[in-house]
Design a protein around this motif. Structure first.
Motif, PDB file in Angstrom:
ATOM      1  N   LEU A  26       0.818  -1.209   0.000  1.00 40.64           N
ATOM      2  CA  LEU A  26       0.000   0.000   0.000  1.00 40.64           C
ATOM      3  C   LEU A  26       0.854   1.263   0.000  1.00 40.64           C
ATOM      4  O   LEU A  26       0.399   2.329  -0.420  1.00 40.64           O
ATOM      5  N   LEU A  54      -8.175  -6.178   7.591  1.00 38.40           N
ATOM      6  CA  LEU A  54      -8.524  -5.293   6.485  1.00 38.40           C
ATOM      7  C   LEU A  54      -9.410  -4.141   6.962  1.00 38.40           C
ATOM      8  O   LEU A  54      -9.198  -2.981   6.578  1.00 38.40           O
ATOM      9  N   ALA A  55     -10.376  -4.448   7.815  1.00 35.17           N
ATOM     10  CA  ALA A  55     -11.266  -3.405   8.321  1.00 35.17           C
ATOM     11  C   ALA A  55     -10.496  -2.397   9.171  1.00 35.17           C
ATOM     12  O   ALA A  55     -10.706  -1.179   9.060  1.00 35.17           O
ATOM     13  N   LEU A  57      -7.266  -1.691   9.027  1.00 31.96           N
ATOM     14  CA  LEU A  57      -6.382  -0.898   8.171  1.00 31.96           C
ATOM     15  C   LEU A  57      -7.153   0.223   7.476  1.00 31.96           C
ATOM     16  O   LEU A  57      -6.689   1.368   7.413  1.00 31.96           O
ATOM     17  N   ARG A  58      -8.312  -0.105   6.951  1.00 27.28           N
ATOM     18  CA  ARG A  58      -9.126   0.915   6.272  1.00 27.28           C
ATOM     19  C   ARG A  58      -9.520   2.035   7.229  1.00 27.28           C
ATOM     20  O   ARG A  58      -9.532   3.214   6.863  1.00 27.28           O
ATOM     21  N   GLN A  59      -9.860   1.656   8.448  1.00 33.24           N
ATOM     22  CA  GLN A  59     -10.322   2.645   9.418  1.00 33.24           C
ATOM     23  C   GLN A  59      -9.187   3.544   9.896  1.00 33.24           C
ATOM     24  O   GLN A  59      -9.368   4.755  10.031  1.00 33.24           O
ATOM     25  N   ARG A  60      -8.007   2.966  10.145  1.00 39.67           N
ATOM     26  CA  ARG A  60      -6.924   3.738  10.750  1.00 39.67           C
ATOM     27  C   ARG A  60      -6.101   4.522   9.730  1.00 39.67           C
ATOM     28  O   ARG A  60      -5.649   5.633  10.025  1.00 39.67           O
ATOM     29  N   ALA A  62      -6.231   6.270   6.378  1.00 39.08           N
ATOM     30  CA  ALA A  62      -7.056   6.799   5.292  1.00 39.08           C
ATOM     31  C   ALA A  62      -6.291   6.836   3.973  1.00 39.08           C
ATOM     32  O   ALA A  62      -6.859   6.594   2.902  1.00 39.08           O
ATOM     33  N   TRP A  64      -4.161   4.774   2.887  1.00 37.74           N
ATOM     34  CA  TRP A  64      -4.107   3.433   2.305  1.00 37.74           C
ATOM     35  C   TRP A  64      -5.476   2.957   1.847  1.00 37.74           C
ATOM     36  O   TRP A  64      -5.588   2.175   0.906  1.00 37.74           O
ATOM     37  N   SER A  65      -6.508   3.406   2.521  1.00 41.11           N
ATOM     38  CA  SER A  65      -7.846   2.909   2.237  1.00 41.11           C
ATOM     39  C   SER A  65      -8.234   3.119   0.780  1.00 41.11           C
ATOM     40  O   SER A  65      -8.857   2.255   0.157  1.00 41.11           O
ATOM     41  N   GLY A  66      -7.833   4.266   0.219  1.00 42.54           N
ATOM     42  CA  GLY A  66      -8.169   4.546  -1.166  1.00 42.54           C
ATOM     43  C   GLY A  66      -7.444   3.666  -2.165  1.00 42.54           C
ATOM     44  O   GLY A  66      -7.898   3.505  -3.307  1.00 42.54           O
ATOM     45  N   LEU A  68      -6.624   0.420  -1.412  1.00 41.27           N
ATOM     46  CA  LEU A  68      -6.933  -0.971  -1.095  1.00 41.27           C
ATOM     47  C   LEU A  68      -8.200  -1.399  -1.817  1.00 41.27           C
ATOM     48  O   LEU A  68      -9.300  -0.925  -1.522  1.00 41.27           O
TER      49      LEU A  68
END
Length: 246
Positions: A26, A54-55, A57-60, A62, A64-66, A68
């Motif tokens: 990421l 995965l959840a 990582l997405r939450q903490r 931001a 990387w979330s875009g 993933l």
């Protein structure tokens, strides 16, 4: 980075190593997808934990979330059916003749990477990231650098598409893997991201071969005495010891 190698597929089990590899991907690649395998593993709790990772990582993170993207899980019961190992049977973990432990599942990484390449072909992904390691490992022959290089050539030839098998942990011990996770998290968010990623890995990832999520240790959850737990614990002890100020 080559223009052709901007997107990656990460072999993601939900363990410490694959989560660190996911953070690495990421940081490095523009679009990242993940793949896991249900092969009748004894510690199949990892399939649940990978979703928790995965959840989290997405939450903490931001940033990387875009990047993933989609997560894929392939059913691979045939591997469990043909494997008589401590990873697929309720038998004691022991070292076999020749020094390789009976947690070695013959052909597992070869099959995983071949199926990952087939999925990557369809998804337009040219980099496959995997957490195999030749430094802190159990003697598994399919974790060696030579194996990965040979398989990269075979997949490229067999699918007529240039693949890169990226192995960021190949020459790192477990303490260095913990440190890499910290550094990657800090790079993503200088305001405490390093410590937060280490905590995320400690709390949510699963490594224990016996699938134990009842015993909590400073390094995470597990039985504490299987080879995977012992390796993770030793790495944590080395990583967390006070550094010299000199």
């Amino acid at each position: 980075m080559s223009e052709a190698h901007r997107n990656a597929l990460v072999l993601f089990s939900g363990g410490q190593d694959s989560t660190t590899c996911l953070a690495y991907a990421l940081t490095r690649y523009e679009r990242v997808e993940t793949i896991g395998f249900d092969y009748g593993q004894r510690h199949r709790v990892e399939l649940t934990q990978r979703l928790a990772v995965l959840a989290a990582l997405r939450q903490r993170f931001a940033a990387w979330s875009g990047r993933l993207g989609e997560d894929h899980v392939l059913d691979l019961p045939v591997l469990g059916q043909i494997s008589d190992t401590a990873m697929t049977r309720d038998i004691a973990i022991e070292t076999q003749a020749g020094g390789v432990p009976n947690t070695f599942v013959p052909g597992r990484n070869l099959l995983f990477l071949t199926l990952a390449a087939a999925l990557a072909w369809r998804r337009g992904l040219s980099v496959i990231v995997t957490g195999v390691c030749e430094t802190d490992f159990s003697g598994y022959p399919d974790c060696r650098d030579d194996t990965m290089k040979a398989l990269q050539v075979a997949l490229t030839l067999g699918m007529d598409r240039r693949y890169v098998i990226d192995t960021p942990l190949m020459w790192l011990d477990k303490a260095a893997t913990w440190q890499l996770a910290h550094d990657l998290g800090q790079q993503a968010d200088p305001a405490g991201g390093g410590a937060d990623l280490v905590r995320l890995i400690t709390e949510h990832t699963h490594t224990c071969y016996l699938g134990d999520r009842t015993h909590r240790h400073p390094w995470g959850w597990g039985c504490g005495h299987c080879p995977a737990c012992e390796l993770r614990a030793r790495g944590w002890a080395k990583y967390s010891q006070p550094r010299s100020s000199s």
